[in-house]
Motif scaffolding. Sequence first.
Motif, mmCIF file in Angstrom:
data_model
loop_
_atom_site.group_PDB
_atom_site.id
_atom_site.type_symbol
_atom_site.label_atom_id
_atom_site.label_comp_id
_atom_site.label_asym_id
_atom_site.label_seq_id
_atom_site.Cartn_x
_atom_site.Cartn_y
_atom_site.Cartn_z
ATOM 1 N N SER A 54 -15.569 -10.768 5.268
ATOM 2 C CA SER A 54 -15.170 -9.995 6.447
ATOM 3 C C SER A 54 -13.678 -9.707 6.523
ATOM 4 O O SER A 54 -13.250 -8.848 7.287
ATOM 5 N N SER A 55 -12.866 -10.432 5.747
ATOM 6 C CA SER A 55 -11.427 -10.155 5.695
ATOM 7 C C SER A 55 -10.826 -10.881 4.502
ATOM 8 O O SER A 55 -11.451 -11.779 3.934
ATOM 9 N N GLY A 56 -9.612 -10.517 4.164
ATOM 10 C CA GLY A 56 -8.902 -11.235 3.116
ATOM 11 C C GLY A 56 -8.663 -12.683 3.521
ATOM 12 O O GLY A 56 -8.774 -13.603 2.702
ATOM 13 N N THR A 57 -8.350 -12.878 4.783
ATOM 14 C CA THR A 57 -8.102 -14.234 5.285
ATOM 15 C C THR A 57 -9.352 -15.105 5.133
ATOM 16 O O THR A 57 -9.270 -16.248 4.668
ATOM 17 N N ALA A 58 -10.506 -14.556 5.516
ATOM 18 C CA ALA A 58 -11.764 -15.285 5.349
ATOM 19 C C ALA A 58 -11.993 -15.591 3.864
ATOM 20 O O ALA A 58 -12.437 -16.684 3.498
ATOM 21 N N PHE A 80 7.370 -16.442 1.042
ATOM 22 C CA PHE A 80 7.548 -14.997 1.270
ATOM 23 C C PHE A 80 6.219 -14.297 1.079
ATOM 24 O O PHE A 80 5.916 -13.743 0.026
ATOM 25 N N SER A 81 5.395 -14.365 2.130
ATOM 26 C CA SER A 81 4.066 -13.762 2.085
ATOM 27 C C SER A 81 3.629 -13.472 3.499
ATOM 28 O O SER A 81 4.299 -13.871 4.468
ATOM 29 N N PHE A 82 2.495 -12.817 3.608
ATOM 30 C CA PHE A 82 1.869 -12.667 4.907
ATOM 31 C C PHE A 82 1.349 -14.044 5.313
ATOM 32 O O PHE A 82 0.856 -14.799 4.469
ATOM 33 N N GLU A 152 -5.577 -16.951 -6.694
ATOM 34 C CA GLU A 152 -4.681 -15.818 -6.483
ATOM 35 C C GLU A 152 -4.904 -15.179 -5.115
ATOM 36 O O GLU A 152 -6.029 -14.789 -4.798
ATOM 37 N N ASP A 153 -3.845 -15.072 -4.359
ATOM 38 C CA ASP A 153 -3.877 -14.203 -3.191
ATOM 39 C C ASP A 153 -3.455 -12.834 -3.704
ATOM 40 O O ASP A 153 -2.269 -12.517 -3.798
ATOM 41 N N ALA A 154 -4.467 -12.062 -4.082
ATOM 42 C CA ALA A 154 -4.222 -10.734 -4.643
ATOM 43 C C ALA A 154 -4.441 -9.659 -3.579
ATOM 44 O O ALA A 154 -4.698 -8.495 -3.902
ATOM 45 N N CYS A 155 -4.327 -10.071 -2.308
ATOM 46 C CA CYS A 155 -4.628 -9.159 -1.190
ATOM 47 C C CYS A 155 -3.812 -7.871 -1.230
ATOM 48 O O CYS A 155 -4.231 -6.854 -0.708
ATOM 49 N N GLU A 156 -2.621 -7.937 -1.842
ATOM 50 C CA GLU A 156 -1.747 -6.755 -1.853
ATOM 51 C C GLU A 156 -1.700 -6.076 -3.219
ATOM 52 O O GLU A 156 -0.910 -5.157 -3.415
ATOM 53 N N SER A 157 -2.512 -6.543 -4.181
ATOM 54 C CA SER A 157 -2.247 -6.114 -5.557
ATOM 55 C C SER A 157 -3.458 -5.569 -6.307
ATOM 56 O O SER A 157 -3.529 -5.694 -7.528
ATOM 57 N N PHE A 176 -8.955 -10.278 -2.619
ATOM 58 C CA PHE A 176 -8.361 -8.987 -2.265
ATOM 59 C C PHE A 176 -8.684 -8.692 -0.803
ATOM 60 O O PHE A 176 -9.720 -9.118 -0.296
ATOM 61 N N SER A 177 -7.794 -7.956 -0.168
ATOM 62 C CA SER A 177 -8.007 -7.557 1.228
ATOM 63 C C SER A 177 -8.153 -6.046 1.316
ATOM 64 O O SER A 177 -7.524 -5.306 0.550
ATOM 65 N N PHE A 178 -8.959 -5.610 2.256
ATOM 66 C CA PHE A 178 -9.130 -4.163 2.469
ATOM 67 C C PHE A 178 -8.782 -3.766 3.894
ATOM 68 O O PHE A 178 -9.371 -2.858 4.470
ATOM 69 N N ASN A 181 -4.127 -0.969 5.996
ATOM 70 C CA ASN A 181 -2.874 -0.542 5.338
ATOM 71 C C ASN A 181 -2.834 -0.875 3.842
ATOM 72 O O ASN A 181 -1.857 -0.579 3.163
ATOM 73 N N LYS A 182 -3.883 -1.478 3.310
ATOM 74 C CA LYS A 182 -3.865 -1.845 1.885
ATOM 75 C C LYS A 182 -4.170 -0.619 0.997
ATOM 76 O O LYS A 182 -4.505 0.446 1.509
ATOM 77 N N GLN A 183 -4.121 -0.806 -0.318
ATOM 78 C CA GLN A 183 -4.322 0.332 -1.237
ATOM 79 C C GLN A 183 -5.638 1.054 -0.976
ATOM 80 O O GLN A 183 -5.749 2.251 -1.163
HETATM 81 C C1 LIG Z 1 -3.347 -8.606 4.018
HETATM 82 C C2 LIG Z 1 -3.051 -9.944 3.445
HETATM 83 C C3 LIG Z 1 -3.857 -11.060 3.700
HETATM 84 C C4 LIG Z 1 -4.954 -11.072 4.711
HETATM 85 O O1 LIG Z 1 -5.889 -10.106 4.619
HETATM 86 P P1 LIG Z 1 -6.720 -9.661 5.916
HETATM 87 O O2 LIG Z 1 -7.777 -8.801 5.346
HETATM 88 O O3 LIG Z 1 -5.779 -8.946 6.828
HETATM 89 O O4 LIG Z 1 -7.269 -10.901 6.525
HETATM 90 C C5 LIG Z 1 -3.563 -12.242 3.056
HETATM 91 N N1 LIG Z 1 -2.522 -12.348 2.218
HETATM 92 C C6 LIG Z 1 -1.710 -11.308 1.968
HETATM 93 C C7 LIG Z 1 -0.583 -11.488 1.005
HETATM 94 C C8 LIG Z 1 -1.939 -10.087 2.591
HETATM 95 O O5 LIG Z 1 -1.104 -9.065 2.383
#
Ligand SMILES: *Cc1c(COP(=O)(O)O)cnc(C)c1O
Length: 376
Positions: A54-58, A80-82, A152-157, A176-178, A181-183
């Motif tokens: 349901s989210s990148g955080t989840a 230095f991250s979200f 890997e927190d590849a949410c931005e990559s 990965f996150s969607f 504002n992501k790609q």
């Molecule tokens: C966006 C992001 C998340 C979280 O993703 P969500 O889908 O907003 O929960 C985690 N880590 C990084 C580095 C992000 O940019």
Amino acid sequence: MKTYPSARPHIRAKEKKHVLEVLNSGVFSIGKKQETFEKNIAKLVGVKYAAAVSSGTAGLHLALLAADIGPGDEVITTPFSFVASANAILYVGAKPVFVDIEPLTYNIDPNKIKKAITKKTKAILAVHIFGQPAEMNPILRIAKKYKLKIIEDACESLGATYRGRRTGTFGESAVFSFYPNKQMTTGEGGVVVTQNKKIWELVKSLRNQGRSEDLRWLDHNKLGYNYRMDELSAALGLAQLEKIGWLFRERGRVADWYNKILSEASDSIRLPAVADGNTHTWFVYVVSIKNPKINRDKVIKDLGKEGVAAKPYLPSIHLLSFYKEKFGFKKGDFPVSEAVSNSVLALPFYIGLKKQDIKTISQKVINVIKKHAKRV
Ligand SMILES: *Cc1c(COP(=O)(O)O)cnc(C)c1O
């Protein structure tokens, strides 16, 4: 005056068609769109398995649970991250141990990792910040030597490569996150990818209340969650995936325009650097102000008055009040991260911006910084 938001998803007829199909079908969850979406994401990243969430955080929460990280464990990561990357470590009861970043890519500095390893260290949560891969070779070496897992927190990559290899393929799992504002976007949404079938099945069970699909094993023998991705989101994601190569290229084009136009002001503005061997997929376009005496927040405020939505991206996690209070962090603990946090601004960045828009925005940025330089 034309105004520029900081981000904006690219939605056209294709997306509407896919989502409408789901609306007409009446199947809103646990359906075929999610499955197809997972297959297509796995293919794009180059891994065997993907579990949509349901989210990148989840996804980060489940990736850490699936790695069996819990109370008493330490996880090394970047300040230095979200905030979600460190929060997820707290969700499982483990402790985030920050390691300062390197000033070129703003990713974790591999040379500083060893000093942070203790008997309790279980894993390294590597973040690929802003769409640029972290320096993975030394990180892999350290992980091997000290028997640490890599997540890997590849949410931005999404789509970015390190020495020819895609982010999301280095760790035991990757997320990965969607977010819009992501790609690419699914509304809210994310995915956990892995080469490990056990991890995949565990994540799929955990996102679905701890159930297994066939109720044969993992039958409610653990605490599960509802972190499923719904069918409307998966449909939106499928439409975005159909044009993902184009989305990457267009983002690259906007970044190139910024690079070219802003390079004329390189005495006062530092442009984003791409490390040798990396390809960058531009989650955001972030510049930093070279003169540390210039008040970045005032620059952002003035740009706002000019219709340009710039953002202070990102604050260092250890100095967020929750983290300061919980762990006693203070200014100076991670000086590189702090200096970057104090000087960066993310400029409006989305597909649809034309070269003329980038010229207009860049000129405003240059002028405002010039004005503030005179005052210091
Ligand atoms: C966006 C992001 C998340 C979280 O993703 P969500 O889908 O907003 O929960 C985690 N880590 C990084 C580095 C992000 O940019």
